[in-house]
Design a protein around this motif. Structure first.
Motif, mmCIF file in Angstrom:
data_model
loop_
_atom_site.group_PDB
_atom_site.id
_atom_site.type_symbol
_atom_site.label_atom_id
_atom_site.label_comp_id
_atom_site.label_asym_id
_atom_site.label_seq_id
_atom_site.Cartn_x
_atom_site.Cartn_y
_atom_site.Cartn_z
ATOM 1 N N UNK A 106 -4.726 -1.446 -2.979
ATOM 2 C CA UNK A 106 -3.383 -1.983 -3.124
ATOM 3 C C UNK A 106 -2.625 -1.221 -4.208
ATOM 4 N N UNK A 107 -1.362 -0.949 -3.976
ATOM 5 C CA UNK A 107 -0.525 -0.417 -5.053
ATOM 6 C C UNK A 107 0.079 -1.562 -5.864
ATOM 7 N N UNK A 148 2.208 -10.382 -13.358
ATOM 8 C CA UNK A 148 0.812 -10.020 -13.111
ATOM 9 C C UNK A 148 0.598 -9.792 -11.622
ATOM 10 N N UNK A 149 -0.051 -8.669 -11.296
ATOM 11 C CA UNK A 149 -0.339 -8.368 -9.898
ATOM 12 C C UNK A 149 -1.671 -9.007 -9.530
ATOM 13 N N UNK A 150 -1.693 -10.350 -9.599
ATOM 14 C CA UNK A 150 -2.943 -11.067 -9.321
ATOM 15 C C UNK A 150 -2.844 -11.797 -7.987
ATOM 16 N N UNK A 151 -3.968 -11.779 -7.278
ATOM 17 C CA UNK A 151 -4.072 -12.531 -6.034
ATOM 18 C C UNK A 151 -5.518 -12.958 -5.851
ATOM 19 N N UNK A 152 -5.775 -14.199 -5.428
ATOM 20 C CA UNK A 152 -7.145 -14.643 -5.199
ATOM 21 C C UNK A 152 -7.879 -13.725 -4.222
ATOM 22 N N UNK A 189 7.963 4.884 1.298
ATOM 23 C CA UNK A 189 6.736 4.979 2.105
ATOM 24 C C UNK A 189 5.704 3.912 1.738
ATOM 25 N N UNK A 190 6.163 2.707 1.525
ATOM 26 C CA UNK A 190 5.266 1.599 1.192
ATOM 27 C C UNK A 190 5.012 0.758 2.436
ATOM 28 N N UNK A 191 3.750 0.520 2.713
ATOM 29 C CA UNK A 191 3.333 -0.350 3.797
ATOM 30 C C UNK A 191 3.141 -1.752 3.231
ATOM 31 N N UNK A 237 0.856 -1.186 0.000
ATOM 32 C CA UNK A 237 0.000 0.000 0.000
ATOM 33 C C UNK A 237 0.891 1.235 0.000
ATOM 34 N N UNK A 238 0.640 2.129 -0.945
ATOM 35 C CA UNK A 238 1.432 3.357 -1.027
ATOM 36 C C UNK A 238 0.883 4.392 -0.051
#
Length: 431
Positions: free
Chosen positions: A332-333, A305-309, A266-268, A233-234
């Motif tokens: 989500x970033x 790919x920024x894929x997640x179930x 600054x990424x969480x 997360x940005x």
């Protein structure tokens, strides 16, 4: 000298430029080996490897005295040799009512080795000790270890790879560095077949290929692959400033952990140390029968790919509602799946193959290997050179199939969250 230990001038090929492969390569140079080549699909830090991205937990809270001692040794060297990448911000383990068996074991081991853990039956009392904790602590117990923290994984790997290069290790990447099978001469491994060009021959091949190992060798009984969810997360500079004093935190029951925002970017980051997700991929190494296994793709970038179930995303958000509730619903970033190489009890594998001369296996990180980056190679090479104690050689042994079916990967007891789930065909197509 054993059949699998080459002379110092003979060629050694290490397949895999992650923490296992690079730490082994560097240690070999320290011991006088002069002909070492590391193969990988990508330059380290590999974009889809398990030893990369912005952070990994550094802790020595273990229910097993061996790993706790090893981690304490590693922490000292992290501070001395990797100070630009190591952040000792403290480590908090939160437990829901009923506790978590692994936590109890970790506290027992900590007391045996020299107490560093502070216990809190009521986790809310931690706010006086660490006022920067942003999470919900009501109804939880906690322990706090000020010696814990995190390291920037990608930059640490980059430094380790640079040290290898300076020490004389050669790197081959791209299609020429993509191993597609082991090269055999009768029963002996004599090199590696690669995606482009002739085989790369060696007196010894070391497989340090993590979750990709099953592409090259039938090892599902000893190590299998699972994908674990990671979310980013940005934050703005102002938002990140509110979390600057936050320790690394984990809800043990859920397996979800979060890091303080990374400096400058600054990424969480939030992730889950759990049972993960499995795939079904058909592989054929040209030597063993073709098989269907869980593993990442070999010929493509698994992070493309920024894929997640959806259930994984919700699991991460549920954990964030406990740990960093202010940003639990923030978009989500980036998302990624981190590939674990899981072994039956969570122990690493560092052993010569008992039936294949010329082959040594160094794998099985099981989601906790990275923290040992400064010392891992020393113990792996001790196993290679038959210098390791009998207890270590047994703990890190390579198992042969028992004929009793798949070995259940119960791990070391540190994982939380839902059980392993097989991705559907539709989900797998999105990876």
């Amino acid at each position: 000298m054993s059949d699998n230990t080459p002379a110092k001038s003979q060629s050694v090929v290490i397949v895999g430029a992650g923490v296992f492969g690079l730490s082994t390569a560097l240690e070999l140079t320290k011991r006088g080996y002069t002909n070492i080549t590391v193969l990988d699909r990508y330059l380290p830090p590999a974009v889809d490897g398990s030893s990369v991205d912005i952070s990994r937990i550094i802790r020595f809270d273990y229910g097993d005295p061996f790993y706790s001692k090893l981690a304490r040794e590693a922490v000292e060297i992290w501070a001395a040799e990797y100070p630009d990448h190591y952040h000792q911000v403290g480590f908090v383990m939160l437990n829901e009512k009923g506790g978590f068996e692994y936590t109890a074991k970790s506290k027992q081991v900590d007391e045996q080795l020299g107490k560093t853990i502070e216990e809190y039956a009521d986790a809310t009392q931690m706010r006086s000790r660490r006022p920067g904790i942003p999470g919900k602590l009501e109804g939880l117990s906690a322990y706090y270890n000020p010696k814990g923290g995190w390291a920037d994984a990608a930059s640490s790997i980059a430094q380790l790879a640079a040290r290898c290069s300076v020490a004389g290790v050669s790197f081959v990447t791209g299609r020429r560095g993509t191993a597609i099978s082991l090269n055999y001469q009768k029963a002996r491994v004599v090199g590696v077949n690669v995606l482009e060009g002739p085989p790369i021959h060696a007196s010894l091949v070391i497989l340090a290929t993590g979750a990709w190992t099953n592409h090259l060798l039938q090892v599902g009984h000893a190590s299998s692959a699972s994908a674990q969810p990671v979310g980013f997360i940005q934050l703005t500079e102002e938002e990140a400033a509110r979390l600057r004093n936050m320790p690394v935190m984990i809800n043990s029951n859920k397996g979800v952990f979060a890091f303080p925002p990374t400096p400058r970017s600054n990424i969480l980051k939030v992730a889950r140390h759990g049972w993960g997700y499995a795939t079904k991929v058909k592989v054929d190494d040209g030597h063993s029968p073709a098989r269907v296994i869980s593993c990442p793709q070999r010929d493509s970038n698994n992070a493309r790919n920024s894929y997640m179930p959806e259930d994984a995303q919700e699991g991460l958000r549920d954990g964030l509602r406990d740990l960093v509730p202010e940003f639990a619903e923030r978009p989500w970033s980036r998302l990624r799946l981190c590939w674990y190489s899981d072994t039956p009890e969570g122990d690493f594998v560092a052993d010569r193959h008992p039936q294949i001369p010329g082959l040594f296996i160094a794998t099985g990180g099981s989601g906790h290997g990275f923290k040992f980056l400064p010392v891992l190679g020393k113990y792996i090479v001790d196993c290679l050179e038959n210098k390791a104690p009998k207890e270590l050689r047994w703990k890190w042994r390579f198992r042969l199939p028992s004929g009793a079916g798949d070995v259940v990967k119960v791990g070391d007891g540190s994982r939380g969250g839902p059980p392993l789930r097989l991705l559907t065909t539709v989900e797998q197509a999105k990876l």
